[in-house]
Design an enzyme around this catalytic site. Structure first.
Site, mmCIF file in Angstrom:
data_model
loop_
_atom_site.group_PDB
_atom_site.id
_atom_site.type_symbol
_atom_site.label_atom_id
_atom_site.label_comp_id
_atom_site.label_asym_id
_atom_site.label_seq_id
_atom_site.Cartn_x
_atom_site.Cartn_y
_atom_site.Cartn_z
ATOM 1 N N ASP A 12 0.879 -1.182 0.000
ATOM 2 C CA ASP A 12 0.000 0.000 0.000
ATOM 3 C C ASP A 12 0.907 1.220 0.000
ATOM 4 O O ASP A 12 2.126 1.114 0.190
ATOM 5 C CB ASP A 12 -0.897 -0.024 1.253
ATOM 6 C CG ASP A 12 -1.825 1.186 1.305
ATOM 7 O OD1 ASP A 12 -2.299 1.628 0.242
ATOM 8 O OD2 ASP A 12 -2.084 1.713 2.417
ATOM 9 N N SER A 13 0.293 2.383 -0.155
ATOM 10 C CA SER A 13 1.075 3.619 -0.091
ATOM 11 C C SER A 13 1.543 3.901 1.336
ATOM 12 O O SER A 13 2.494 4.650 1.525
ATOM 13 C CB SER A 13 0.207 4.784 -0.562
ATOM 14 O OG SER A 13 -0.971 4.839 0.232
ATOM 15 N N CYS A 75 -4.561 -1.548 -1.745
ATOM 16 C CA CYS A 75 -4.661 -0.118 -1.999
ATOM 17 C C CYS A 75 -5.758 0.105 -3.047
ATOM 18 O O CYS A 75 -5.629 -0.361 -4.181
ATOM 19 C CB CYS A 75 -3.314 0.386 -2.513
ATOM 20 S SG CYS A 75 -3.332 2.130 -2.950
ATOM 21 N N GLU A 152 -2.750 8.708 8.521
ATOM 22 C CA GLU A 152 -1.280 8.586 8.532
ATOM 23 C C GLU A 152 -0.677 9.369 9.693
ATOM 24 O O GLU A 152 0.418 9.077 10.143
ATOM 25 C CB GLU A 152 -0.682 9.081 7.201
ATOM 26 C CG GLU A 152 -0.884 8.130 6.033
ATOM 27 C CD GLU A 152 -0.039 6.841 6.116
ATOM 28 O OE1 GLU A 152 1.058 6.869 6.685
ATOM 29 O OE2 GLU A 152 -0.524 5.801 5.613
ATOM 30 N N CYS A 186 -11.009 2.778 0.279
ATOM 31 C CA CYS A 186 -9.578 3.001 0.530
ATOM 32 C C CYS A 186 -9.236 2.207 1.778
ATOM 33 O O CYS A 186 -9.982 2.226 2.765
ATOM 34 C CB CYS A 186 -9.337 4.490 0.752
ATOM 35 S SG CYS A 186 -7.723 4.871 1.453
ATOM 36 N N HIS A 188 -7.204 2.636 4.051
ATOM 37 C CA HIS A 188 -6.963 3.396 5.286
ATOM 38 C C HIS A 188 -8.258 3.593 6.088
ATOM 39 O O HIS A 188 -8.214 3.803 7.291
ATOM 40 C CB HIS A 188 -6.418 4.791 4.965
ATOM 41 C CG HIS A 188 -4.964 4.849 4.650
ATOM 42 N ND1 HIS A 188 -4.423 4.355 3.490
ATOM 43 C CD2 HIS A 188 -3.915 5.383 5.348
ATOM 44 C CE1 HIS A 188 -3.113 4.580 3.485
ATOM 45 N NE2 HIS A 188 -2.784 5.195 4.604
HETATM 46 N N1 DGL Z 1 -4.741 2.942 1.178
HETATM 47 C C1 DGL Z 1 -4.737 3.649 -0.075
HETATM 48 C C2 DGL Z 1 -6.016 3.304 -0.841
HETATM 49 O O1 DGL Z 1 -6.599 2.283 -0.553
HETATM 50 C C3 DGL Z 1 -4.477 5.087 0.216
HETATM 51 C C4 DGL Z 1 -4.244 5.871 -0.974
HETATM 52 C C5 DGL Z 1 -3.418 7.082 -0.813
HETATM 53 O O2 DGL Z 1 -2.235 6.932 -0.558
HETATM 54 O O3 DGL Z 1 -3.948 8.166 -1.069
HETATM 55 O O4 DGL Z 1 -6.464 3.982 -1.726
#
Ligand code: DGL
Length: 269
Positions: A12-13, A75, A152, A186, A188
């Site tokens: 993931d990011s 992600c 985050e 998402c 997150h």
């Molecule tokens: N967890 C990522 C997602 O599902 C976050 C994306 C992001 O970094 O903006 O989209």
């Protein structure tokens, strides 16, 4: 090493993909997992398709070095923006199909909400798949770009007033539209599911895209005879492209059960 004992790769990011890791460790405690959070470049959701694709390919290549047996793009932004074939070869799942499958199963009124990053909502991936799987469905979508920075930075509780205010602003239109199921598109977002549920009401079913991707991964491994025969003692190693100390600090609320995991800094460019 036999195929079954190879690790599972998840990326993931940032910390959001840990929602998939948590589900995987719950269902398959004997599996080794290599996780990559590209924390130096988070968020992805505000970037262009070309940039997201370049980052995702680097994430994918990094995990390949560990001879992983399956890669999960935990992600929504990557899953909705980049075709699997653009990333490389091998067993793979993103989060869109598993989350849509769960939402279609869960809805009674056929009114489904989707929240995600700007790139995810712009792609229309979730909504077009829902409309294909559930003709006549009413889909209401909303990009929630402030949620990823809040998570985050550890702002995740119902006591965090700015968090609640921002969530109210994003979610009220979905509540007013009367959705009975909401896809947290998402990975997150499940981390702030208390806040989301407080605003949407407990009767609205929340679908965790990260959790559903974890369950899809289990199915894929089983179908391909790749499940480890170990029942416990799987090792989780977390890589991140920014400081491991910050990663631990920001993820501490939802690392429960993963507190023993090694957190290692790395470079993937
Ligand atoms: N967890 C990522 C997602 O599902 C976050 C994306 C992001 O970094 O903006 O989209």
């Amino acid at each position: 090493m036999t195929d079954r004992l190879r690790p599972i790769g998840v990326f993931d990011s940032g910390v959001g993909g840990l929602t998939t890791v948590r589900e995987l460790t719950r269902l398959l405690p004997g599996e080794d997992i290599i996780y990559l959070g590209d924390t130096a470049r988070v968020p992805y959701g505000t970037k262009s398709r070309e940039t997201i694709k370049r980052y995702a390919k680097q994430d994918f290549e990094f995990l390949k070095r560990f001879d992983v047996k399956l890669i999960v793009a935990a992600c929504g932004t990557v899953s909705s923006t980049v075709e699997p074939g653009e990333l490389g070869q091998g067993l793979y799942t993103g989060v869109i199909e598993p989350a849509v499958e769960a939402a279609v199963r869960a809805t009674v009124s056929k009114r489904i909400g989707i929240i995600g990053t700007s790139a995810t909502i712009r792609s229309g991936s979730y909504s077009s798949l829902i409309k294909r799987e559930l003709p006549g469905a009413v889909v209401v979508e909303k990009a929630c770009p402030m949620f990823v920075p809040l998570v985050e930075n550890g702002y995740t509780s119902r006591d965090c007033l700015p968090c609640v205010e921002i969530a109210r602003e994003y979610l009220l239109p979905l509540k007013e539209a009367g959705v009975d199921t909401l896809i947290l598109g998402c990975t997150h977002y499940p981390i702030i599911s208390d806040v989301i549920s407080m605003i949407m009401g407990s009767e609205v079913k929340l679908i965790s895209s990260g959790g559903e991707a974890g369950r899809r991964a289990v199915r894929l491994l089983s179908e391909n005879s790749l499940l480890s025969d170990k029942r416990e003692g799987g090792r989780v190693t977390l890589y991140c492209t920014d400081s491991p100390e910050l990663f631990r600090e920001n993820a501490r609320h939802f690392l429960e059960g993963l507190m023993d995991a090694d957190i290692i800094g790395c470079s993937i460019e």
